[in-house]
Structures are given as structure tokens and as C-alpha cells.
Design a protein around this motif. Structure first.
Motif, PDB file in Angstrom:
ATOM      1  N   ASN A  89      72.695  41.222 -81.622  1.00 37.48           N
ATOM      2  CA  ASN A  89      72.280  40.160 -82.554  1.00 37.48           C
ATOM      3  C   ASN A  89      73.357  39.813 -83.575  1.00 37.48           C
ATOM      4  O   ASN A  89      73.184  38.889 -84.362  1.00 37.48           O
ATOM      5  N   MET A  90      74.467  40.576 -83.607  1.00 39.54           N
ATOM      6  CA  MET A  90      75.478  40.359 -84.647  1.00 39.54           C
ATOM      7  C   MET A  90      76.782  39.821 -84.073  1.00 39.54           C
ATOM      8  O   MET A  90      77.199  40.228 -82.983  1.00 39.54           O
TER       9      MET A  90
ATOM     10  N   SER B 121      74.143  52.729 -85.764  1.00 37.29           N
ATOM     11  CA  SER B 121      73.750  52.296 -87.107  1.00 37.29           C
ATOM     12  C   SER B 121      73.688  53.488 -88.074  1.00 37.29           C
ATOM     13  O   SER B 121      74.123  53.380 -89.219  1.00 37.29           O
ATOM     14  N   TYR B 122      73.166  54.619 -87.589  1.00 34.68           N
ATOM     15  CA  TYR B 122      73.083  55.814 -88.447  1.00 34.68           C
ATOM     16  C   TYR B 122      74.484  56.285 -88.857  1.00 34.68           C
ATOM     17  O   TYR B 122      74.709  56.665 -90.001  1.00 34.68           O
ATOM     18  N   THR B 123      75.433  56.231 -87.896  1.00 33.84           N
ATOM     19  CA  THR B 123      76.782  56.705 -88.235  1.00 33.84           C
ATOM     20  C   THR B 123      77.463  55.757 -89.233  1.00 33.84           C
ATOM     21  O   THR B 123      78.428  56.139 -89.886  1.00 33.84           O
ATOM     22  N   LEU B 124      76.937  54.529 -89.345  1.00 34.67           N
ATOM     23  CA  LEU B 124      77.485  53.597 -90.343  1.00 34.67           C
ATOM     24  C   LEU B 124      76.829  53.807 -91.703  1.00 34.67           C
ATOM     25  O   LEU B 124      77.035  53.017 -92.633  1.00 34.67           O
ATOM     26  N   GLY B 125      75.996  54.842 -91.794  1.00 31.76           N
ATOM     27  CA  GLY B 125      75.374  55.194 -93.071  1.00 31.76           C
ATOM     28  C   GLY B 125      74.044  54.521 -93.322  1.00 31.76           C
ATOM     29  O   GLY B 125      73.500  54.599 -94.424  1.00 31.76           O
ATOM     30  N   LYS B 126      73.502  53.861 -92.315  1.00 32.43           N
ATOM     31  CA  LYS B 126      72.257  53.127 -92.517  1.00 32.43           C
ATOM     32  C   LYS B 126      71.040  54.030 -92.305  1.00 32.43           C
ATOM     33  O   LYS B 126      71.026  54.877 -91.413  1.00 32.43           O
ATOM     34  N   THR B 127      69.994  53.769 -93.100  1.00 37.02           N
ATOM     35  CA  THR B 127      68.762  54.556 -93.000  1.00 37.02           C
ATOM     36  C   THR B 127      67.969  54.102 -91.769  1.00 37.02           C
ATOM     37  O   THR B 127      68.292  53.081 -91.154  1.00 37.02           O
ATOM     38  N   ARG B 128      66.922  54.830 -91.497  1.00 39.17           N
ATOM     39  CA  ARG B 128      66.049  54.465 -90.369  1.00 39.17           C
ATOM     40  C   ARG B 128      65.444  53.079 -90.591  1.00 39.17           C
ATOM     41  O   ARG B 128      65.329  52.270 -89.680  1.00 39.17           O
ATOM     42  N   TRP B 129      65.032  52.810 -91.826  1.00 33.04           N
ATOM     43  CA  TRP B 129      64.401  51.529 -92.138  1.00 33.04           C
ATOM     44  C   TRP B 129      65.408  50.388 -92.001  1.00 33.04           C
ATOM     45  O   TRP B 129      65.096  49.349 -91.418  1.00 33.04           O
ATOM     46  N   GLN B 130      66.640  50.574 -92.519  1.00 30.58           N
ATOM     47  CA  GLN B 130      67.687  49.541 -92.385  1.00 30.58           C
ATOM     48  C   GLN B 130      68.001  49.294 -90.914  1.00 30.58           C
ATOM     49  O   GLN B 130      68.195  48.154 -90.489  1.00 30.58           O
ATOM     50  N   THR B 131      68.056  50.376 -90.148  1.00 33.31           N
ATOM     51  CA  THR B 131      68.332  50.268 -88.715  1.00 33.31           C
ATOM     52  C   THR B 131      67.219  49.496 -88.009  1.00 33.31           C
ATOM     53  O   THR B 131      67.469  48.617 -87.181  1.00 33.31           O
ATOM     54  N   HIS B 134      67.517  45.654 -89.377  1.00 30.59           N
ATOM     55  CA  HIS B 134      68.719  44.869 -89.081  1.00 30.59           C
ATOM     56  C   HIS B 134      69.198  44.977 -87.631  1.00 30.59           C
ATOM     57  O   HIS B 134      69.912  44.102 -87.157  1.00 30.59           O
ATOM     58  N   VAL B 135      68.846  46.062 -86.961  1.00 23.22           N
ATOM     59  CA  VAL B 135      69.373  46.258 -85.597  1.00 23.22           C
ATOM     60  C   VAL B 135      68.257  46.194 -84.542  1.00 23.22           C
ATOM     61  O   VAL B 135      68.338  45.404 -83.599  1.00 23.22           O
ATOM     62  N   LEU B 136      67.232  47.022 -84.703  1.00 23.60           N
ATOM     63  CA  LEU B 136      66.239  47.125 -83.630  1.00 23.60           C
ATOM     64  C   LEU B 136      65.354  45.877 -83.530  1.00 23.60           C
ATOM     65  O   LEU B 136      65.213  45.302 -82.454  1.00 23.60           O
TER      66      LEU B 136
END
Lengths: 200, 223
Positions: A89-90, B121-131, B134-136
Motif C-alpha cells: 500500500n506504500m 513494521s515491528y523492526t521499524l519500531g512500530k507498535t502492534r496498533w500502528q502496524t 498503517h500496514v495490515l
């Protein structure tokens, strides 16, 4: 410096490793299924070892005896995944913006990966080599304290590989962080690694 | 002609879909992870409305929320809330009845995403909620839209469970599907035809719209 002394049951095989990785570039090689990717993911905190210790610069990231397990978000590791794990998506730029807010650093990375002209493209619009470069740039975007690369150059042609590796070496020297590279083909990074470890 | 059943159906569909988006997405995400006995039990409960006769579900909801006894009596006494024969009751019953239409496809879509996406996403420092946000979620958008439309369409078509818990009160619980039944019982076939055709047209257009949307969402690597 990373100290790894761990055990992990992977299917019927028991993976165990006791090794201290130095601050330079270490090549990790071995046959398929030996546990190379699992090792990187355990160091990154994405897979939990059954027992043992993982310490970075003497700070424990994982210690089964005292139940320490630092989450991957706090390990600040730049991880290049074998399947790239790009976000469909990015766009290219959004990948880097998701990782960092440092605009100057983003511009530099785009230039390094020669993706300036593809900044608005999404992964499915990129070639295999461009996708792989984006995966590497994203890992560097967080200015990591450790870089783990799982087959990072496998999809690149020889010319692109040589150019990218030369440019990456400059970045690596600047970041001064340990780097572990898993590769089936040690020839890919011949001459740039300081240490070598084979997993049987 | 009385349009209130159609308006009520559309309102019920919209409210139910909105509620299920809020409840169903986190539930589907939770169920998509590593399996456990607890998750299997929750999944079985969520799937039950798919196989249970609507009248059975409606009967148990009627018993559970009856203001004369048990939980329903407590709700009525403490919160002055009466779910039986009310629009709120219809919403609750519809949300339960349509839950699998939202949860099952969304859960499958989450499971089909490569696990490395969340890991990256986690390795980029993002939390489960952010992941998740923004991603899932953006990467299951076509499934999400399909699930929302199917939930809406399914809610429009509910009959048994709605009749059991809501009854047939004009302007309050008489939705279009019940109005069709009502009209046929009173031999008003023309009215029944109008309600039926409206439901048919709305659901057909929605499902067709989703198919067209999904066709253009699925792109090849060279598109």
C-alpha cells in the motif's frame, strides 16, 4: 558486539549456537533449512529462542534465566527480509517516511538506491532489483544499531550489485554498526566481510 | 405506499455494518494469529449464526433479553433498556447474526498476508496498533469492502431472527423483509413486489459494485 548463546527446537532439529559476532561485517552461510533465517529473526526478537542469551554490547536483549525478552521495536535493528516484506500500500517514499522523519536522510537513501525517479511508485511497479534495493534502504532508514540482511543481493544483476555494495560500504562505515549477512553465495560479498560463520 | 420499511432496513443495515466494522476487525485480527483452544471456541461461537436456523437464534435472544426475566430484566431495571420489540434489539440481533459475514473473510485476509509484513513494521519500531492501522488494514482493503457490503446486504435480507426479537411493529421494527411477508399475508402482491424488487435491486447493485471494484483492485505486476 553481539553475543549469541541460544537453543531452539525447529521441527525435529535442535538449533544451537554459541558465538560472539564482532563489529564488522559477518557472512553467515550454510545449506537451506540450517536455521540461518531463524537465527536472524531470533536476534531481531521476531522469534523467541527456547533458552539462552542474546546480548548486544553487553545489554541483554534475551535471557531465558531472568525472563528478559526485549521487543523487536526496541532493538533498533535494520532487517532486510528475504522476501523483501515491502508494504504493497506504500510508495517508495512512503516506505522511508514510515521508518523515519529525517527528510535529508530519506533523500540520501533514495539517491543511494537510485530510486529518486521511482519515489511515487509502489512495490508492484518496481523491478525485482529495485524492490530489493528498497528493502535495504528501508532497513537503513531507522539508522539502526545492528543490521541483519537475509539474502540481500540475490535479485540484483552483477553491475547493480557491485555499484550498490560499493555505495553501501560507505554507509556502513558511516553508521559503524555490526552487520550480519546471510548469503547462499559468498561470492556476492567477497572482499567486504570481516568474519565468516557457517551453520551446518 | 409506505416507505418506512425500506428506510428502516437501510438504517438497520448501515448501523449493523458500522458496529461490526468496529467490533469485527479487531476480533478478526485476534483470531487470525496463532491458534489456541480459546480462539477455536470463540471462532465456533462467531460461526454459529451461519449454520443455526435464524428462528433458533431469535428465540434464544428473545428469551435472553425478555424484560420479564434474567438478563433482560436486569437491563430493564438498571439501564431502563428494553431490547425486545425495539430497534436497538434489531441492531443487536443483526450484529450477532451477521458477525460471521464480517469476521470470517477479514480473518482469512489477515492470515493470507505474509507474516513478514508485520515483522518488518515491528523492526521499524512500530507498535502492534500502528502496524495494524498503517500496514495490515490497508492491505486487506478489497476484502474489507467486500465484507462490509456482504454484511450490509445480509442484514437487509434478515427475516427470522428480526421477526423473533423485533416483531412486526410499523415504523419501529417492520423492516422490508417483514413488510414483504406482511403484504403477501394480506394478499397485497403489488406492494410485496415493490418491496421485493427494491431489496433485489439494492443488493444486486451493491454486490455488482463490489465485484467491479475488486476487479480493478487486483493488479498484475506489470499493470
Amino acid at each position: 558486539m553481539i553475543r549469541v548463546d541460544i537453543k531452539k527446537q525447529i521441527g525435529r532439529l535442535e538449533f544451537s549456537l554459541n558465538k560472539t559476532f564482532g563489529d564488522g561485517i559477518t557472512l553467515i552461510s550454510g545449506p537451506s533449512g540450517a536455521g540461518k533465517t531463524t537465527l536472524l529473526k531470533m536476534i531481531a526478537g521476531l522469534i523467541k529462542p527456547d533458552e539462552g542469551i542474546i546480548a548486544f554490547n553487553n545489554l541483554p536483549w534475551f535471557d531465558s534465566r531472568v525472563r528478559i525478552n526485549v521487543q523487536p521495536q526496541y532493538r533498533k535493528i535494520g532487517f532486510v527480509f528475504q522476501d523483501y516484506a515491502l508494504f504493497p500500500n506504500m510508495s517508495v517514499r512512503q516506505h522511508l517516511e514510515y521508518a523515519t522523519t529525517d527528510i535529508a536522510w530519506i533523500e540520501r537513501l533514495l539517491k543511494l538506491g537510485r530510486l529518486e525517479n521511482f519515489a511515487t511508485q509502489r512495490p508492484h511497479q518496481l523491478s525485482g532489483g529495485q524492490q530489493q534495493r528498497l528493502a535495504i534502504l528501508r532497513a537503513l532508514a531507522i539508522k539502526p544499531q545492528l543490521i541483519l540482511m537475509d539474502e540481500p543481493f540475490s535479485a540484483l544483476d552483477q553491475k547493480t550489485k557491485t555499484t550498490l555494495i560499493a555505495e553501501l560500504q560507505i554507509i556502513f562505515k558511516e553508521l559503524k554498526v555490526p552487520i550480519l549477512i546471510v548469503s547462499h553465495n559468498p561470492q556476492d560479498i567477497a572482499g567486504i566481510y570481516d568474519d565468516e560463520m557457517a551453520i551446518e | 405506499m409506505d416507505l418506512s420499511p425500506l428506510i428502516l432496513s437501510l438504517k438497520l443495515g448501515a448501523v449493523t455494518t458500522l458496529i461490526l466494522l468496529v467490533i469485527g476487525l479487531p476480533l478478526a485480527w485476534g483470531l487470525s494469529g496463532r491458534r489456541s483452544l480459546f480462539k477455536l471456541i470463540i471462532e465456533a461461537i462467531v460461526t454459529m449464526p451461519l449454520v443455526l436456523p435464524p428462528s433458533v437464534l431469535g428465540f434464544y435472544l428473545l428469551v435472553a433479553f425478555s424484560p420479564e426475566q434474567g438478563f433482560g430484566k436486569w437491563l430493564h431495571k438498571v439501564f431502563d433498556l428494553q431490547l425486545v420489540f425495539s430497534f436497538k434489539g434489531l441492531v443487536l440481533a443483526s450484529a450477532i447474526y451477521s458477525l460471521p459475514f464480517m469476521v470470517s473473510p477479514v480473518k482469512s485476509a489477515f492470515q493470507q498476508l505474509p507474516v513478514s509484513l508485520a515483522q518488518a513494521s515491528y523492526t521499524l519500531g512500530k507498535t502492534r496498533w500502528q502496524t495494524f492501522w498503517h500496514v495490515l488494514l490497508p492491505n486487506i482493503k478489497p476484502t474489507l469492502i467486500t465484507a462490509a457490503v456482504l454484511t450490509f446486504a445480509h442484514t437487509l435480507g434478515e427475516f427470522g431472527v428480526v421477526l423473533m426479537i423485533g416483531g412486526n411493529i410499523p415504523g419501529v421494527t417492520r423492516v422490508a423483509s417483514i413488510a414483504v411477508y406482511n403484504s403477501v399475508e394480506q394478499m397485497e402482491y403489488a406492494t410485496a413486489n415493490v418491496y421485493s424488487f427494491c431489496l433485489l435491486a439494492i443488493t444486486f447493485i451493491m454486490v455488482l459494485g463490489v465485484f467491479i471494484y475488486n476487479k480493478y483492485q487486483v493488479k498484475g505486476p506489470l499493470d
